[in-house]
Write a protein that holds these residues in place. Sequence first.
Motif, PDB file in Angstrom:
ATOM      1  N   GLU A 185       0.826  -1.206   0.000  1.00  0.00           N
ATOM      2  CA  GLU A 185       0.000   0.000   0.000  1.00  0.00           C
ATOM      3  C   GLU A 185       0.860   1.257   0.000  1.00  0.00           C
ATOM      4  OE1 GLU A 185      -4.075  -1.710   2.125  1.00  0.00           O
ATOM      5  OE2 GLU A 185      -2.637  -0.550   3.322  1.00  0.00           O
ATOM      6  N   SER A 186       1.987   1.209   0.694  1.00  0.00           N
ATOM      7  CA  SER A 186       2.914   2.343   0.685  1.00  0.00           C
ATOM      8  C   SER A 186       3.452   2.587  -0.727  1.00  0.00           C
ATOM      9  CB  SER A 186       4.074   2.071   1.649  1.00  0.00           C
ATOM     10  OG  SER A 186       5.156   2.957   1.416  1.00  0.00           O
ATOM     11  N   LEU A 187       3.889   1.520  -1.380  1.00  0.00           N
ATOM     12  CA  LEU A 187       4.454   1.663  -2.723  1.00  0.00           C
ATOM     13  C   LEU A 187       3.404   2.187  -3.707  1.00  0.00           C
ATOM     14  CD1 LEU A 187       6.640   1.299  -4.839  1.00  0.00           C
ATOM     15  CD2 LEU A 187       6.000  -1.126  -4.998  1.00  0.00           C
ATOM     16  N   LEU A 188       2.228   1.595  -3.689  1.00  0.00           N
ATOM     17  CA  LEU A 188       1.181   2.034  -4.606  1.00  0.00           C
ATOM     18  C   LEU A 188       0.733   3.467  -4.310  1.00  0.00           C
ATOM     19  CD1 LEU A 188      -0.905  -1.260  -4.806  1.00  0.00           C
ATOM     20  CD2 LEU A 188       0.325  -0.168  -6.698  1.00  0.00           C
ATOM     21  N   SER A 189       0.699   3.839  -3.046  1.00  0.00           N
ATOM     22  CA  SER A 189       0.331   5.211  -2.683  1.00  0.00           C
ATOM     23  C   SER A 189       1.345   6.203  -3.230  1.00  0.00           C
ATOM     24  CB  SER A 189       0.239   5.349  -1.160  1.00  0.00           C
ATOM     25  OG  SER A 189      -0.803   4.549  -0.641  1.00  0.00           O
ATOM     26  N   ARG A 190       2.622   5.864  -3.145  1.00  0.00           N
ATOM     27  CA  ARG A 190       3.663   6.747  -3.693  1.00  0.00           C
ATOM     28  C   ARG A 190       3.540   6.843  -5.213  1.00  0.00           C
ATOM     29  NH1 ARG A 190       7.736   7.850   0.132  1.00  0.00           N
ATOM     30  NH2 ARG A 190       6.717   7.624   2.150  1.00  0.00           N
ATOM     31  N   MET A 191       3.286   5.729  -5.851  1.00  0.00           N
ATOM     32  CA  MET A 191       3.195   5.730  -7.317  1.00  0.00           C
ATOM     33  C   MET A 191       1.937   6.450  -7.800  1.00  0.00           C
ATOM     34  SD  MET A 191       4.565   1.885  -8.274  1.00  0.00           S
ATOM     35  CE  MET A 191       4.839   2.292 -10.017  1.00  0.00           C
ATOM     36  N   ARG A 192       0.839   6.320  -7.067  1.00  0.00           N
ATOM     37  CA  ARG A 192      -0.437   6.943  -7.456  1.00  0.00           C
ATOM     38  C   ARG A 192      -0.524   8.409  -7.051  1.00  0.00           C
ATOM     39  NH1 ARG A 192      -2.824   3.802 -11.289  1.00  0.00           N
ATOM     40  NH2 ARG A 192      -3.421   1.735 -10.543  1.00  0.00           N
ATOM     41  N   GLY A 193       0.206   8.781  -6.000  1.00  0.00           N
ATOM     42  CA  GLY A 193       0.117  10.155  -5.512  1.00  0.00           C
ATOM     43  C   GLY A 193      -1.037  10.367  -4.557  1.00  0.00           C
ATOM     44  N   HIS A 194      -1.644   9.278  -4.079  1.00  0.00           N
ATOM     45  CA  HIS A 194      -2.715   9.360  -3.084  1.00  0.00           C
ATOM     46  C   HIS A 194      -2.775   8.032  -2.342  1.00  0.00           C
ATOM     47  CE1 HIS A 194      -5.356   6.769  -5.511  1.00  0.00           C
ATOM     48  NE2 HIS A 194      -4.984   7.489  -6.561  1.00  0.00           N
ATOM     49  N   ALA A 195      -3.449   8.025  -1.197  1.00  0.00           N
ATOM     50  CA  ALA A 195      -3.519   6.815  -0.374  1.00  0.00           C
ATOM     51  C   ALA A 195      -4.230   5.689  -1.127  1.00  0.00           C
ATOM     52  CB  ALA A 195      -4.246   7.115   0.933  1.00  0.00           C
ATOM     53  N   VAL A 196      -3.678   4.497  -1.025  1.00  0.00           N
ATOM     54  CA  VAL A 196      -4.232   3.324  -1.698  1.00  0.00           C
ATOM     55  C   VAL A 196      -4.534   2.246  -0.660  1.00  0.00           C
ATOM     56  CG1 VAL A 196      -3.755   1.429  -3.298  1.00  0.00           C
ATOM     57  CG2 VAL A 196      -3.061   3.760  -3.883  1.00  0.00           C
ATOM     58  N   ASP A 197      -5.738   1.711  -0.731  1.00  0.00           N
ATOM     59  CA  ASP A 197      -6.140   0.579   0.102  1.00  0.00           C
ATOM     60  C   ASP A 197      -6.158  -0.656  -0.800  1.00  0.00           C
ATOM     61  OD1 ASP A 197      -7.433  -1.384   1.551  1.00  0.00           O
ATOM     62  OD2 ASP A 197      -8.967  -0.062   2.364  1.00  0.00           O
ATOM     63  N   LEU A 198      -5.334  -1.636  -0.486  1.00  0.00           N
ATOM     64  CA  LEU A 198      -5.209  -2.808  -1.356  1.00  0.00           C
ATOM     65  C   LEU A 198      -6.544  -3.537  -1.527  1.00  0.00           C
ATOM     66  CD1 LEU A 198      -2.882  -4.108  -2.922  1.00  0.00           C
ATOM     67  CD2 LEU A 198      -2.502  -5.632  -0.977  1.00  0.00           C
ATOM     68  N   ALA A 199      -7.406  -3.435  -0.540  1.00  0.00           N
ATOM     69  CA  ALA A 199      -8.700  -4.135  -0.609  1.00  0.00           C
ATOM     70  C   ALA A 199      -9.627  -3.548  -1.661  1.00  0.00           C
ATOM     71  CB  ALA A 199      -9.385  -4.104   0.756  1.00  0.00           C
ATOM     72  N   THR A 200      -9.375  -2.303  -2.067  1.00  0.00           N
ATOM     73  CA  THR A 200     -10.300  -1.637  -2.998  1.00  0.00           C
ATOM     74  C   THR A 200      -9.676  -1.325  -4.359  1.00  0.00           C
ATOM     75  OG1 THR A 200      -9.734   0.549  -2.089  1.00  0.00           O
ATOM     76  CG2 THR A 200     -11.594  -0.619  -1.089  1.00  0.00           C
ATOM     77  N   VAL A 201      -8.481  -1.801  -4.620  1.00  0.00           N
ATOM     78  CA  VAL A 201      -7.866  -1.531  -5.921  1.00  0.00           C
ATOM     79  C   VAL A 201      -8.659  -2.246  -7.016  1.00  0.00           C
ATOM     80  CG1 VAL A 201      -5.570  -1.175  -4.938  1.00  0.00           C
ATOM     81  CG2 VAL A 201      -6.245  -3.457  -5.739  1.00  0.00           C
ATOM     82  N   LYS A 202      -8.520  -1.751  -8.236  1.00  0.00           N
ATOM     83  CA  LYS A 202      -9.296  -2.273  -9.352  1.00  0.00           C
ATOM     84  C   LYS A 202      -8.707  -3.545  -9.962  1.00  0.00           C
ATOM     85  CE  LYS A 202     -11.113   2.266 -10.701  1.00  0.00           C
ATOM     86  NZ  LYS A 202     -11.174   3.287 -11.774  1.00  0.00           N
ATOM     87  N   ALA A 203      -7.455  -3.812  -9.694  1.00  0.00           N
ATOM     88  CA  ALA A 203      -6.814  -4.982 -10.294  1.00  0.00           C
ATOM     89  C   ALA A 203      -7.567  -6.259  -9.917  1.00  0.00           C
ATOM     90  CB  ALA A 203      -5.362  -5.075  -9.827  1.00  0.00           C
ATOM     91  N   PRO A 204      -7.756  -7.153 -10.870  1.00  0.00           N
ATOM     92  CA  PRO A 204      -8.499  -8.389 -10.579  1.00  0.00           C
ATOM     93  C   PRO A 204      -7.627  -9.435  -9.889  1.00  0.00           C
ATOM     94  CG  PRO A 204      -7.759  -8.406 -12.849  1.00  0.00           C
ATOM     95  CD  PRO A 204      -7.363  -7.067 -12.297  1.00  0.00           C
TER      96      PRO A 204
END
Length: 252
Positions: free
Chosen positions: A111-130
């Motif tokens: 979640e830290s890595l994805l948040s840095r890459m996206r530029g906003h907080a990311v919750d792994l439970a709600t990401v769109k990836a299948p």
Amino acid sequence: MTVISDQPSQLSLDEAHSRIQALAHGCAEHPAVKNAFYDMWIAEELTADEVELVAKNFYERVRRTPIRIALAFLHMEDITARAETVENLYDEMGHGDPAKAHSVILRDFLESLLSRMRGHAVDLATVKAPVLPSTLRLIEESEKVFSSPYPQEVCGALLAQEWHAYPQLVSLYEGVRNYRRHYGFEEFHEQCEFFYLHIGATEKEHKVHSLSTAARACSSPEDIEQLEKGFATYLDLLAENWAEIHSVLRPS
């Protein structure tokens, strides 16, 4: 006159340990450990969408690790093997500290890595990836193997889980280094606790325990055959999963 015994030949503990150790070392050449996904992951920085797919599917199966270990415990008979397996489970669950459970540490990193890459907080439970079909199959079929009525098959699957884990995490960490630019110099290493924890000591200990556990379950060539079945089944499921992830990211 030659007398043919109906009794199966027996293996000493040392003989079983030697045969199983050779089997375990052989996984280094299996596609679960050497594959196109690892090559790609190490060679290049992926996009945020691509990392999200990897993160979602890797986490979904890693978070089930304690369940697989618990199932193995339930389907073992030897008391020493059970004790070793409980120690493995205790490690996975953060020695009783929920914040230090390995799946929690992994989720925090992803979640830290994805948040840095996206530029906003990311919750792994709600990401769109299948969650891919091979990931679901890996989860379902591996838990069946870890629930086998044959302790040798269970121990083979556990052996595969522990012996593939070290090279897997080394490869994943090498690829994670491609994303250092998203962190401060020391901050990056602080975030990599999941990898350092396993590469440094944990997986080495689990490899030794799984070897001992497997040897105690095998007293005949027939036992070794059952163990090999569990070993191969789990590695093949892992290889299939990495192959599908790679094919989705890099369609031929």
